[in-house]
Design an enzyme around this catalytic site. Sequence first.
Site, PDB file in Angstrom:
ATOM      1  N   LYS A 267       0.555  -1.063   0.062  1.00 58.75           N
ATOM      2  CA  LYS A 267       0.125   0.017   0.066  1.00 58.75           C
ATOM      3  C   LYS A 267       1.061   1.407   0.074  1.00 58.75           C
ATOM      4  CE  LYS A 267      -3.699  -0.325   2.382  1.00 58.75           C
ATOM      5  NZ  LYS A 267      -4.653   0.414   3.358  1.00 58.75           N
TER       6      LYS A 267
ATOM      7  N   GLU B  44      10.343  -5.616   4.264  1.00 63.62           N
ATOM      8  CA  GLU B  44      10.540  -6.808   2.860  1.00 63.62           C
ATOM      9  C   GLU B  44      10.053  -6.494   1.689  1.00 63.62           C
ATOM     10  OE1 GLU B  44       9.503  -7.737   7.883  1.00 63.62           O
ATOM     11  OE2 GLU B  44       8.284  -5.868   6.267  1.00 63.62           O
TER      12      GLU B  44
ATOM     13  N   GLY C 287      -5.352  -4.916   4.929  1.00 61.13           N
ATOM     14  CA  GLY C 287      -4.323  -6.368   4.834  1.00 61.13           C
ATOM     15  C   GLY C 287      -4.585  -7.012   4.489  1.00 61.13           C
ATOM     16  N   ARG C 288      -5.217  -7.746   6.110  1.00 56.85           N
ATOM     17  CA  ARG C 288      -5.771  -9.234   6.262  1.00 56.85           C
ATOM     18  C   ARG C 288      -7.237  -9.599   5.568  1.00 56.85           C
ATOM     19  NH1 ARG C 288      -5.462  -6.446  10.316  1.00 56.85           N
ATOM     20  NH2 ARG C 288      -6.785  -6.346  12.193  1.00 56.85           N
TER      21      ARG C 288
ATOM     22  N   GLU D 144      -4.154 -12.041  14.043  1.00 54.67           N
ATOM     23  CA  GLU D 144      -4.150 -10.610  13.915  1.00 54.67           C
ATOM     24  C   GLU D 144      -5.048  -9.595  14.194  1.00 54.67           C
ATOM     25  OE1 GLU D 144      -0.771  -8.929  11.408  1.00 54.67           O
ATOM     26  OE2 GLU D 144      -3.042  -8.115  10.028  1.00 54.67           O
TER      27      GLU D 144
ATOM     28  N   HIS E 157      -1.397 -37.849  10.671  1.00 52.33           N
ATOM     29  CA  HIS E 157      -0.334 -39.067  10.723  1.00 52.33           C
ATOM     30  C   HIS E 157       0.602 -37.985  11.651  1.00 52.33           C
ATOM     31  CE1 HIS E 157      -1.583 -42.208   8.716  1.00 52.33           C
ATOM     32  NE2 HIS E 157      -2.166 -41.388   7.829  1.00 52.33           N
TER      33      HIS E 157
ATOM     34  N   LYS F   6       8.903  -3.527  13.873  1.00 51.75           N
ATOM     35  CA  LYS F   6       8.930  -3.239  12.990  1.00 51.75           C
ATOM     36  C   LYS F   6       9.989  -1.393  13.199  1.00 51.75           C
ATOM     37  CE  LYS F   6       5.546  -3.675   9.890  1.00 51.75           C
ATOM     38  NZ  LYS F   6       4.150  -3.240   8.888  1.00 51.75           N
TER      39      LYS F   6
END
Length: 552
Positions: free
Chosen positions: A216, A222, A277-278, A363, A394, A514
């Site tokens: 954005k 990152e 964002g999510r 979040e 398993h 951050k």
Amino acid sequence: MGDASGSTWDRGPVTTSAVWPELQAHRAAWGSRTIRSLFAEDRGRAGRLTVDAVGIHADLSKHLVTDETLALLVRLAEDRGLPERIDAMTSGARINTTEHRSVLHVALRMPRGETLIVDGVDVVTEVHDVLGRMADFSERVRSGEWKGSTGKPITAIVNIGIGGSDLGPVMAYRALRHQSRRDITFRFVSNVDGTDIVEATSDLDPSETMFVVSSKTFVTQETMTNALTARSWLISGLGPDADVSKHFVAVSTNAAEVERFGIDTAAMFGFWEWVGGRYSMDSAIGLSLMLAIGADAFRDMLSGFHAMDEHLIHSDLSRNLPVLMGLLGVWYRDFWGAQSHVVLPYEQYLERFPAYLQQLTMESNGKSVTLGGEPVGVDTSAIWWGEPGTNGQHSFYQLLHQGTPLVPADFLFFAQPVNGVGDHHDKLISNVLAQAHVLGFGRTADEVRAAGVPEDLVAHKVMPGNRPSTTLMLDRLTPYSLGSLVALYEHVVLTQGVVWGVDSFDQWGVELGKEMAGKLLPALTADDIPDLSAFDASTATLALRYRSVRGR
């Protein structure tokens, strides 16, 4: 648009609700009732405790609830103002109070022709303008009309993002890759660990590669670190005169930074501050997905989202699937002490669905204060996790069946296979139904003995059962069904956040880490010995040892 201070929506800690002590008393009086006994007492339970919504058949009967439990939970939702909050969210009120923002991911999937005015702007028109531009661009790339700087068509697309700019697109791509263009390679890069971008590009041809950079602000550390490395890789392969703009597009709102990077703003696709964002995979953040499956399939997915939105808005709370699932989560978290919640998709294409839900749920509702800033007073978000069946059987199912924690489970499966190979699908579904049965009903010591098990092994082979689960059955994995599933869990999050009284749409807990990383980076890379007095002794010692190992 609602009071941005939060006072309009703040109802204080949930423990102040008149319904809360009733639920506490109900739980205290639960006694020795089990899932087995609930079925034995109520022959109609299996049929009555099912909900059908938007092609999802949900079996809620294997839960530690009675009709009274569900009635109390629905009353709690009403007392906490859930109907009003649903109305507020879908009308554009600023229910994200700490950031003074509307929460309008529902607008991203509203059909063309509908209207939703926010601050004097019809946001639905704006959404469809962007969707139209995305569709045109996708068609140019998919048809081969868009060429790289050497005149070759694009045969590899790398999405660069992190958090919601990665988890949603990669989950949806993997879920729908059976409908994707197989002659185009799709990769997803998120981690700032250099291995991620190196492995994603190692076997690609720069002349045929496109990068979709999703940020954005276009300054996310990152994402931009990976984008700069991708640009260097491209120039290294094509030469300093390569036209970077032929190989990069941006999903962003920061035109100045996009242009500074070297991307033509005509190839920039924006979204809005009211898209968290999510909650953004159905916005321009989903551009890489549209490139993979095409605009028509992407719109089918939006239709599935919208259908679940309509179910949320128009269904009575007592038959509202996301509301009921959200309330069950509150019941187990706060009245049974459940620390985690497992999601078990019996569909290999949904391999990243649990990871996607981790961000969506934790979040959103991993909060400890109410909208008014008071301590929330109860446990909020469970720890969400999961793995596709039958792999998990398993791995960790031993704990689910015989371990000490209570872990509510969601089983997901599709009646029709995407890949009808022999009897694979029948065996898969026999497993999911069997696992839900054993979790709920277990196996008693007498049943173990009746099976001829030696007495010294009886205790080891008893299955306690009484482990609650929801089973979601859909017809087939399609873009539409995927959209409905994602929206279902989005609204589960909303329900729980309203009940707990938290802001499900901010994420301040992400920010301090951050900030500290930004302060530490110069200390790790400086030529001179850095001043680390602002950090604790452990961090300072580790930083100095790292510098020593790196020869600094």
